[in-house]
Every structure is written in structure tokens, then in C-alpha cells.
Design a protein around this motif. Sequence first.
Motif, short mmCIF file in Angstrom:
data_model
loop_
_atom_site.label_atom_id
_atom_site.label_comp_id
_atom_site.label_asym_id
_atom_site.label_seq_id
_atom_site.Cartn_x
_atom_site.Cartn_y
_atom_site.Cartn_z
N PHE A 271 55.39 -24.45 41.05
CA PHE A 271 56.03 -23.50 41.79
C PHE A 271 57.44 -23.62 41.55
CE2 PHE A 271 58.55 -22.37 45.42
CZ PHE A 271 57.76 -21.19 45.61
N ASP A 272 57.83 -24.74 41.33
CA ASP A 272 59.40 -24.67 40.70
C ASP A 272 59.69 -23.96 39.55
OD1 ASP A 272 62.03 -25.93 41.69
OD2 ASP A 272 61.91 -26.99 39.78
N ALA B 11 52.21 -33.04 54.31
CA ALA B 11 53.35 -33.52 53.51
C ALA B 11 53.65 -35.07 53.66
CB ALA B 11 54.51 -32.83 53.96
N ILE C 267 53.91 -28.65 42.57
CA ILE C 267 55.27 -28.72 42.87
C ILE C 267 55.99 -28.18 41.59
CG2 ILE C 267 57.28 -30.03 43.44
CD1 ILE C 267 55.73 -29.86 45.71
N GLU C 268 55.60 -28.61 40.55
CA GLU C 268 56.23 -28.24 39.11
C GLU C 268 55.74 -26.79 38.75
OE1 GLU C 268 55.19 -31.20 36.37
OE2 GLU C 268 57.38 -31.15 35.14
N PHE D 188 52.66 -21.38 53.32
CA PHE D 188 52.45 -20.83 54.53
C PHE D 188 51.48 -19.92 54.36
CE2 PHE D 188 53.20 -18.01 58.27
CZ PHE D 188 52.56 -19.00 59.25
N LEU E 119 59.85 -36.61 40.03
CA LEU E 119 59.69 -36.07 38.82
C LEU E 119 60.95 -35.94 37.79
CD1 LEU E 119 57.61 -32.70 39.77
CD2 LEU E 119 56.74 -34.73 38.58
N ILE F 234 60.50 -33.55 53.49
CA ILE F 234 59.34 -34.51 53.41
C ILE F 234 58.44 -34.49 52.23
CG2 ILE F 234 57.09 -35.33 54.64
CD1 ILE F 234 58.07 -34.32 57.06
N LEU F 235 58.45 -33.16 51.53
CA LEU F 235 57.58 -33.23 50.14
C LEU F 235 58.25 -32.57 49.22
CD1 LEU F 235 54.64 -33.01 49.16
CD2 LEU F 235 54.54 -30.72 49.94
N TYR F 236 59.11 -31.39 49.33
CA TYR F 236 59.44 -30.67 48.04
C TYR F 236 60.45 -31.43 47.21
CZ TYR F 236 60.27 -26.66 45.00
OH TYR F 236 60.80 -25.76 44.06
N LEU G 272 59.01 -29.22 55.10
CA LEU G 272 58.41 -29.48 53.85
C LEU G 272 59.43 -29.75 52.63
CD1 LEU G 272 55.74 -26.34 53.72
CD2 LEU G 272 55.43 -29.04 54.01
N THR G 273 60.54 -29.22 52.78
CA THR G 273 61.67 -29.44 51.95
C THR G 273 61.78 -31.09 51.94
OG1 THR G 273 62.28 -27.15 52.28
CG2 THR G 273 64.05 -28.75 51.18
N PHE H 289 58.97 -22.14 48.75
CA PHE H 289 57.87 -22.93 48.63
C PHE H 289 57.00 -23.12 50.04
CE2 PHE H 289 55.98 -27.22 49.27
CZ PHE H 289 55.19 -27.33 48.23
N MET H 290 58.06 -23.07 51.04
CA MET H 290 57.33 -23.12 52.42
C MET H 290 56.79 -21.69 52.38
SD MET H 290 57.69 -21.37 55.42
CE MET H 290 59.36 -20.81 55.37
N LEU I 203 58.74 -13.23 58.13
CA LEU I 203 58.97 -13.72 56.89
C LEU I 203 59.80 -12.64 55.93
CD1 LEU I 203 55.42 -15.13 56.08
CD2 LEU I 203 57.43 -16.32 56.42
N THR J 34 64.84 -22.19 46.27
CA THR J 34 63.33 -22.38 45.98
C THR J 34 62.73 -23.03 47.07
OG1 THR J 34 63.65 -24.27 44.77
CG2 THR J 34 63.40 -22.01 43.47
N PRO J 35 62.98 -24.05 47.94
CA PRO J 35 62.34 -24.90 48.93
C PRO J 35 62.12 -23.93 50.15
CG PRO J 35 64.24 -26.00 48.34
CD PRO J 35 64.41 -24.84 47.39
N TRP J 36 62.82 -22.68 50.22
CA TRP J 36 62.06 -21.87 51.26
C TRP J 36 60.94 -21.17 50.81
CZ3 TRP J 36 62.73 -20.45 56.20
CH2 TRP J 36 62.24 -19.01 56.68
N LEU K 30 50.15 -28.75 57.67
CA LEU K 30 50.91 -28.77 56.54
C LEU K 30 52.04 -30.06 56.46
CD1 LEU K 30 51.75 -25.12 55.52
CD2 LEU K 30 50.26 -26.54 54.37
N ILE K 31 52.51 -30.23 57.69
CA ILE K 31 53.50 -31.22 57.76
C ILE K 31 52.62 -32.63 57.78
CG2 ILE K 31 54.98 -32.47 59.58
CD1 ILE K 31 55.91 -29.70 60.41
#
Lengths: 183, 226
Positions: free
Chosen positions: B66-67, B38, B63-64, B91, A53, A44-46, A41-42, B86-87, B116, B82-84, B34-35
Motif C-alpha cells: 500500500f505504501d 491492529a 503495508i509495503e 475500511f 521496515l 497502532i499499525l501503519y 490505525l496510523t 490506508f484507513m 469519505l 498515505t496513512p489516511w 480493525l483496531i
Amino acid sequence: MNITALLAQAVPEGRVFGLDSQTLASAGIQLLNAIILAVALTFILYKPVKQFLQNRADKIKGKMDETDSAMEKANQLIAEYENKLKEIDIEGNKIIEDARRKAAEESKAIVEGARMEAQEIKRRTQESINEERRRFKEESRLYIIEVASLMAEKIIAKTIDDETQDKLFEEALAQLEHAPWQG
Amino acid sequence: MGLDIKNYWVLNIFGFEVWITETIVNTWIIMLILIILAIIVRVKLRSFKDIPAGLQNIIEAAIEFFDNFATGTLGEKLSYITPWYFMVFAFILSSSLFSVFGLRAPTADFATTLALALASFVLMLFMGFKHQKGRYLKTFFEPHPIFFPLNLIGELAKPVSLSFRLFGNMLSGTIILTLYYSLTPIFVQIGIPSLLHAVFDVVFGALQTYIFVIISLMYVRNAADQ
């Protein structure tokens, strides 16, 4: 790796909850799954979306900076042109003033020249008149003298002798010289 | 829909039996979905415009949002993790929504929530030692060394509480829905369950996702900033 999938009938019964090695093994697999999913996800997407952006934000910021810079330049140009217009106005006024002054000087010179010329013409005319008058006076006097001489000669020839005649002629000539001339 | 987590296969790895459970298979399904999503977004990203519309709006907003949320909680210094989360967010939320289709949510299995929570715990310790170095260890002996056992238990309780909170909430929804399907006649199993799924899977699922993520973020932030 020695991995063997056992047959379905050997699979143990399901359960809701347990705190044993199987839970830990499942947790390990789930952790591995989570790591794989996070990586996927990181990358490919994030990150690509965030990069997009960020690029767009940079682009907008760049355009805004560009607009500000263009606005600043435009303002500078406006100020520059306003100054130039002011200078042109001042220069224009100066040129007009100079032209006016020159025109006045020239006009004065022309009038002065004309006056001088007129005076010269007048003077020359006067001289010509005087010359003409003098010439006429001379001619008239000679003519009158001649006429008077003739008349006197005739009269005297009848009445007086030569001596008297000369005396009278002299007197007449003296009188003619002092007499005022008309015309 | 039963309460038990079924086992599909058993692997023998170096003489140790590993059960491939319904949870693991469902996790793979969710991962795959999800993949794929993506990848679709990644492909669509090439045609994204400066003025967003439709799907682009949704992706950008998600994305914005969540970020901003994660960076706001963690701070700029820790924003690289943050990417972790986000997953984790994607999930857990997907797992809850997975139940809407009558499938067992992976988060209704303690193994998933434990994994997790342990990841957050390890991240918390790592960030604590990375950003505070020796001071982080010192916090275990404050305000007096006699408090060390209490502090240690307090720290160890964090992954336990995180995992059990999510597991308990997800399992409770599963239990209630299972009981409903088991105890009610067939004619009330049409229409009404959608409301229960909406409450237990969608609303509670989203709420628990938010709670799990924000608490994890705060644990990590506190460890790094203490």
C-alpha cells in the motif's frame, strides 16, 4: 450536552437512500468515525510497521556498508601484506647476496691466510733445512779436516819435514774449501 | 437481508434528531475489528524478526504494497497523507468483506461514501492551496474567467462522482443479493450465494476499493501539482 436516546418504537422506519439533514448527520458521524479509525490505525499499525521496515532497511544498509568497509579494509591489508612480502623478498635476497658476498670474501681471506701460512711454514722449513745443511756441512768439514789432518799427519810424519808439511796442509785446506759437498 | 438501512436509536442533540443507523453500528463493529487486529499486530510487532515468516510476511507485504502504491501515486512530497488513505483502503475493503457474512456493508449507504468523498475533497482543496497557494485558485479561472462556473462545477462534481460511484456499486451488489434471497426457493440459497458473494462482495469490493482510493489520490495529487 443534552443527548437523549429515544425509545425504540419512536425510531423512524429505515430507508435505502435519502438526501436530507439525516444523511448529512450520518455523514458527519461517519467522518468522525473515519478520523478516529485513521488515527488509531496510523498510530497502532501503519507507522510502527513502517518504522520497523525502515529500521530493518537501515540495519541491512548499515550491515552492507559495514561489510563494504570491512572488505575495503581487508583489500587494503592484502595489498599491505603483499607489499610487505615483496619487501621481505627483496630484503631476503639482499641478505642472501650480502651473506654470499661476505662468505666469498671470508673464504678468499681464509685461503689467502692459509696460503701465507703455508708459505711461512715453507719458508721456515727451508730456513731450517738450510741451517741444518750449513751446520752439517760445517761439522762434516771439520770432521774431514780432522780426519784428513790425522791422515796427513801420519803420512807426513813418515815422509816430509815441517815446512813441506805446512805447505801441503795449506793446499789441502784450500782444496777442501773449494770442493763440492754431497748429502 | 433487507434493502432498507435500519435505524437503531435516535439521539436528540440540541433539539436536533440524529439517527443511529445500521450503517453507523456496522461501522463501529468494523472499526472495533480493525483496531483489535491492529493491536494484535502491534503486540506481535515486538517479536517480528529480520527474516519475516507467516503473519509477519502478510503484514509487511500489505503495508509495503500500500505504501508503495500510495507514495507512487502521490509522490514523495505528499507521502505524509498515505496513512489516511490506508484507513480508507482498509475500511472500504473490510466493509465489502463484511457483506460476505450477510451484514450490510457501510459503504452501501450514501452517508458513508459521502463522508469519505468529502474528506478527499477537503484534502484536495487543502493540498491545492497549501502547495500551489494562489495559483490553485487561478486554475478555476482558466483558460478564461468565463469558464469559472464550469470549473467550479467540475470540482464540485468530484466528491459527488466519487461518493455515488462507490455507493452505486456497493448498493447494486446488495440489491442483487437481496433479490436473489427474496425470489429464490430455499434449496438454491445454499452454496450458490457464496459465488455471488465472492463476485459482488470480494471481487467488486476490492475493485471498487482500489478505484475509490486511486481516484482520490489522483485528485489530491493533481490539486497539489497542477
